[in-house]
Design an enzyme around this catalytic site. Sequence first.
Site: not given
Ligand code: GLV
Length: 294
Positions: A145-146, A213, A242, A260
Amino acid sequence: MRLVRLTVHVLAEVPERVLAALERDFELVPGPEGAAGLVAIPGIPVDAALLDTAGPELRIVANYAVGLDNVDLDAARERGIVVTNTPDVLTRATAEHALALLLALVRRVAEGDRLIRARKPWRLGPTFMLGHGLEGRTLGVVGAGRIGRELGRLAEALGMRVVLAGRGDPLDEVLAADVVSLHCPFTSETRHLIREETLARMRSDAVLVNTSRGPVVDEDALVRALRAGSIAGAALDVFENEPAVHPGLLELDNVVLTPHLGSATAEAREAMGMLCVEALRAVLLEGRTPPNAV
Ligand code: GLV
């Protein structure tokens, strides 16, 4: 002009400029009950129970994140609630963080910092604390993805060769790379995508980077692989449970950990917040669906 301002409940502290923008148009309330809008963050589940606590006034959940795994999208859809996220504005920040983690790992930045702070004796020497360079190495991106593609562009500037799973390159080729970096969303399909069997397909001198994640990685299996030396290291920004971190990871020097911080630049976080405000305005004040609705 509206006499009673619509209410919004925000699940976390937001940057000052974002708060000011929210307060200009909405009344911020301390709980979800009766709110017309919710601003959500990863780590706090927006499930059917929370949506029902908010009640029938709720029309939009603006997620202050690009990942949407914290929001029960089916429950929102059933209740006619619009859900938005914050794509694009955090792409560079998150790709840069993945690169920062990778460089910290292969150049032993955190390990060296720990050594100095422990006041251990040290001296520069031709064989002292050697790491590895990235030029000529292969980056395997899982999730094209991006963010994954942006990291690919940054890595190419460092002279790396890039293979992208999800963009034609088979997962096996990506897992055989020198660096495997995870950029897929967390879904039922990607849960434990990195587990004993997939770790076994990585090279013993390869490293794993995760800024996606936590549950995409089976942490027990990762700790076993790191202890056994079946991969060379890991750089992790996200964790399976987490904010708890697997105790086995804390004991390993070939592991770099951050709490994170993928999108955690002042610039990205402000832009993400302003996207949330625009989405709330669109739905609640203008009665239109914003482009970042999912
Ligand atoms: C952060 O973890 C997001 O998904 O923007």
